[in-house]
Structure formats: C-alpha cells, structure tokens
Design a protein around this motif. Sequence first.
Motif, PDB file in Angstrom:
ATOM      1  N   SER A 182       0.740  12.414  -3.802  1.00  0.00           N
ATOM      2  CA  SER A 182      -0.053  13.654  -3.840  1.00  0.00           C
ATOM      3  C   SER A 182      -1.546  13.339  -3.954  1.00  0.00           C
ATOM      4  O   SER A 182      -2.382  14.068  -3.448  1.00  0.00           O
ATOM      5  CB  SER A 182       0.406  14.555  -4.987  1.00  0.00           C
ATOM      6  N   LYS A 183      -1.873  12.222  -4.576  1.00  0.00           N
ATOM      7  CA  LYS A 183      -3.285  11.849  -4.707  1.00  0.00           C
ATOM      8  C   LYS A 183      -3.894  11.405  -3.382  1.00  0.00           C
ATOM      9  O   LYS A 183      -5.024  11.739  -3.058  1.00  0.00           O
ATOM     10  CB  LYS A 183      -3.434  10.717  -5.734  1.00  0.00           C
ATOM     11  N   THR A 184      -3.117  10.616  -2.619  1.00  0.00           N
ATOM     12  CA  THR A 184      -3.638  10.160  -1.330  1.00  0.00           C
ATOM     13  C   THR A 184      -3.382  11.212  -0.245  1.00  0.00           C
ATOM     14  O   THR A 184      -3.980  11.150   0.817  1.00  0.00           O
ATOM     15  CB  THR A 184      -2.971   8.832  -0.901  1.00  0.00           C
ATOM     16  N   HIS A 197      -5.283   4.491  -6.992  1.00  0.00           N
ATOM     17  CA  HIS A 197      -4.575   5.771  -6.886  1.00  0.00           C
ATOM     18  C   HIS A 197      -3.355   5.838  -7.801  1.00  0.00           C
ATOM     19  O   HIS A 197      -2.814   6.903  -8.040  1.00  0.00           O
ATOM     20  CB  HIS A 197      -4.137   6.023  -5.444  1.00  0.00           C
ATOM     21  N   ASP A 198      -2.918   4.667  -8.270  1.00  0.00           N
ATOM     22  CA  ASP A 198      -1.690   4.604  -9.075  1.00  0.00           C
ATOM     23  C   ASP A 198      -2.053   4.711 -10.558  1.00  0.00           C
ATOM     24  O   ASP A 198      -1.941   3.751 -11.311  1.00  0.00           O
ATOM     25  CB  ASP A 198      -0.968   3.282  -8.789  1.00  0.00           C
ATOM     26  N   THR A 199      -2.485   5.910 -10.950  1.00  0.00           N
ATOM     27  CA  THR A 199      -3.076   6.044 -12.281  1.00  0.00           C
ATOM     28  C   THR A 199      -2.232   6.851 -13.263  1.00  0.00           C
ATOM     29  O   THR A 199      -2.710   7.244 -14.314  1.00  0.00           O
ATOM     30  CB  THR A 199      -4.467   6.698 -12.171  1.00  0.00           C
ATOM     31  N   PHE A 200      -0.987   7.116 -12.897  1.00  0.00           N
ATOM     32  CA  PHE A 200      -0.114   7.872 -13.805  1.00  0.00           C
ATOM     33  C   PHE A 200       0.096   7.069 -15.093  1.00  0.00           C
ATOM     34  O   PHE A 200       0.306   5.868 -15.063  1.00  0.00           O
ATOM     35  CB  PHE A 200       1.227   8.132 -13.115  1.00  0.00           C
ATOM     36  N   ARG A 201       0.024   7.761 -16.229  1.00  0.00           N
ATOM     37  CA  ARG A 201       0.195   7.064 -17.515  1.00  0.00           C
ATOM     38  C   ARG A 201       1.677   7.014 -17.879  1.00  0.00           C
ATOM     39  O   ARG A 201       2.259   8.025 -18.301  1.00  0.00           O
ATOM     40  CB  ARG A 201      -0.584   7.806 -18.607  1.00  0.00           C
ATOM     41  N   ILE A 202       2.297   5.824 -17.723  1.00  0.00           N
ATOM     42  CA  ILE A 202       3.750   5.748 -17.905  1.00  0.00           C
ATOM     43  C   ILE A 202       4.190   5.898 -19.366  1.00  0.00           C
ATOM     44  O   ILE A 202       5.336   6.219 -19.622  1.00  0.00           O
ATOM     45  CB  ILE A 202       4.377   4.458 -17.299  1.00  0.00           C
ATOM     46  N   GLU A 203       3.265   5.703 -20.311  1.00  0.00           N
ATOM     47  CA  GLU A 203       3.666   5.902 -21.708  1.00  0.00           C
ATOM     48  C   GLU A 203       4.039   7.360 -21.969  1.00  0.00           C
ATOM     49  O   GLU A 203       4.834   7.660 -22.854  1.00  0.00           O
ATOM     50  CB  GLU A 203       2.587   5.417 -22.683  1.00  0.00           C
ATOM     51  N   PHE A 204       3.493   8.275 -21.132  1.00  0.00           N
ATOM     52  CA  PHE A 204       3.842   9.696 -21.274  1.00  0.00           C
ATOM     53  C   PHE A 204       5.287   9.967 -20.860  1.00  0.00           C
ATOM     54  O   PHE A 204       5.841  11.028 -21.135  1.00  0.00           O
ATOM     55  CB  PHE A 204       2.891  10.575 -20.441  1.00  0.00           C
ATOM     56  N   ALA A 245       0.843  -1.201   0.000  1.00  0.00           N
ATOM     57  CA  ALA A 245       0.000   0.000   0.000  1.00  0.00           C
ATOM     58  C   ALA A 245       0.877   1.248   0.000  1.00  0.00           C
ATOM     59  O   ALA A 245       1.892   1.300   0.693  1.00  0.00           O
ATOM     60  CB  ALA A 245      -0.899  -0.004   1.226  1.00  0.00           C
ATOM     61  N   GLY A 246       0.505   2.235  -0.780  1.00  0.00           N
ATOM     62  CA  GLY A 246       1.247   3.494  -0.807  1.00  0.00           C
ATOM     63  C   GLY A 246       2.435   3.487  -1.760  1.00  0.00           C
ATOM     64  O   GLY A 246       3.102   4.501  -1.929  1.00  0.00           O
ATOM     65  N   ILE A 247       2.727   2.340  -2.373  1.00  0.00           N
ATOM     66  CA  ILE A 247       3.851   2.258  -3.313  1.00  0.00           C
ATOM     67  C   ILE A 247       3.304   2.205  -4.740  1.00  0.00           C
ATOM     68  O   ILE A 247       2.342   1.491  -5.017  1.00  0.00           O
ATOM     69  CB  ILE A 247       4.698   0.984  -3.045  1.00  0.00           C
ATOM     70  N   SER A 248       3.924   2.968  -5.614  1.00  0.00           N
ATOM     71  CA  SER A 248       3.497   2.991  -7.012  1.00  0.00           C
ATOM     72  C   SER A 248       4.125   1.845  -7.799  1.00  0.00           C
ATOM     73  O   SER A 248       5.342   1.808  -7.987  1.00  0.00           O
ATOM     74  CB  SER A 248       3.873   4.326  -7.656  1.00  0.00           C
TER      75      SER A 248
END
Lengths: 10, 212
Positions: free
Chosen positions: B139-141, B90-97, B30-33
């Motif tokens: 930052s999201k949580t 919460h881990d929704t960053f798009r890594i392709e970017f 939990a809390g790790i991306s």
Amino acid sequence: TNHSLTKDEL
Amino acid sequence: MNIFRLFGDLSHLLAIIILLLKIWKTRSCAGISGKSQILFAIVYTSRYLDLMTTYISAYNTFMKIVFVATSYATVFLMYMKFKATYDRNHDTFRIEFLIVPAVILALVINQEFTVLEVLWTFSIYLESVAILPQLFLVSKTGEAESITSHYLFALGSYRALYLLNWVYRYYAEDHYDLIAIVAGLVQTVLYCDFFYLYITKVLKGKKLQLPA
C-alpha cells in the motif's frame, strides 16, 4: 473435540 | 487428510517456492517485506517445536522442516545475500505491535498453560497478522509486481482452504479447534481486499496497482 488433532495440521 | 487440507498445504508450499524463485532468479527482493518474512520465521519456529517431542507422520515432519528451513532461507536471502535490493525505506511496519499482543493473547487465551501449548497458540495468533507488514509495503508503494501478487494469492489461499478443511472436519470428524478457526478467519479476512484486486486486475494481465 480433541485439540491434539489440530496439531497434525501445519 | 482431506482434499481442502492437501490443497491448502500445496498452496502454502507453492507460495514459498514462488517467493524463493522470484528472489533467486531476479537476484532481488524488491517489493517483499522482510518484516513479514521475519514474522513467518518466528511463527514456524514457535509452532514446530513439537518436532522434537511428537512424531505424527513422515509427511508432517517433512513439511514442517521445509517450512522452517525455507523461512530462514528467505530471511537470509533478504538480509544478507540480496541485502542491497531490500526495500527498507518502505518496509517500516513496527512488528512489535504484532508480536507483543500475540504474546499477551497466547498467555491469556490458550488450551493449556504449558510452554509448548502457549508457543503453539502464539504462533497461530501471530501468523494471522504476519502478512500485515507486506500488505503495508504494497500500500505504501502503491503497486506490486505480478510475481509478488501470485505469491500473496497462493499464501492467502492456503488459510482459506484450511477454513474449508475445518468446516469439513467439523461435520465429518466432529472435530474443531476454536483458536485455530478464529485466527484463520482473521487471517483470511486480511487478504480479502488483495484477493479482489488480484482477481479484477492481475488475472486480466494488468499490474496490481492501488487506486491513487
């Protein structure tokens, strides 16, 4: 400057 | 090997150990991306391909193998063993970017247009931004556990110490590598906000909580 020197770093 | 580099490497190793111990002891990630951890696995895989072609030293080989192996172990723990505890919402960053621009930049700005060299350069660029999904998750949580903060501090310190190493090498050995230096600066700057919160809050025994 020798670029390959940087390759010994991690 | 100078003192800055040694402490940089040790700090990097410490970060990895803290993260693996946290996941293993609490049986939770939990809390790790997971996205950041996938990016680190890609970074080490593409950078350390020279393990097959060049021998530098026992230390170098050992550390490279440890970094590659532990990055895969972390991804395995997060996506397989402790999958149920993974914070996917919460881990929704798009890594392709991050991956696509790093690929393009490596193809355009590199020392030599060869497969190994472009992959090495790609890994340097990608590493500089690989922590963004993790910072985004925090930052999201709005908060991070203390152990996660210690992990981030050790991981951020590693490249900051490498910057000092490069300053030292510039003066002592007349050696510098602009690609690594610029990427290392970007990487360290991304941690600055976190470093501030870590020093003003976590070190005073408080939880890292972002202002609402």
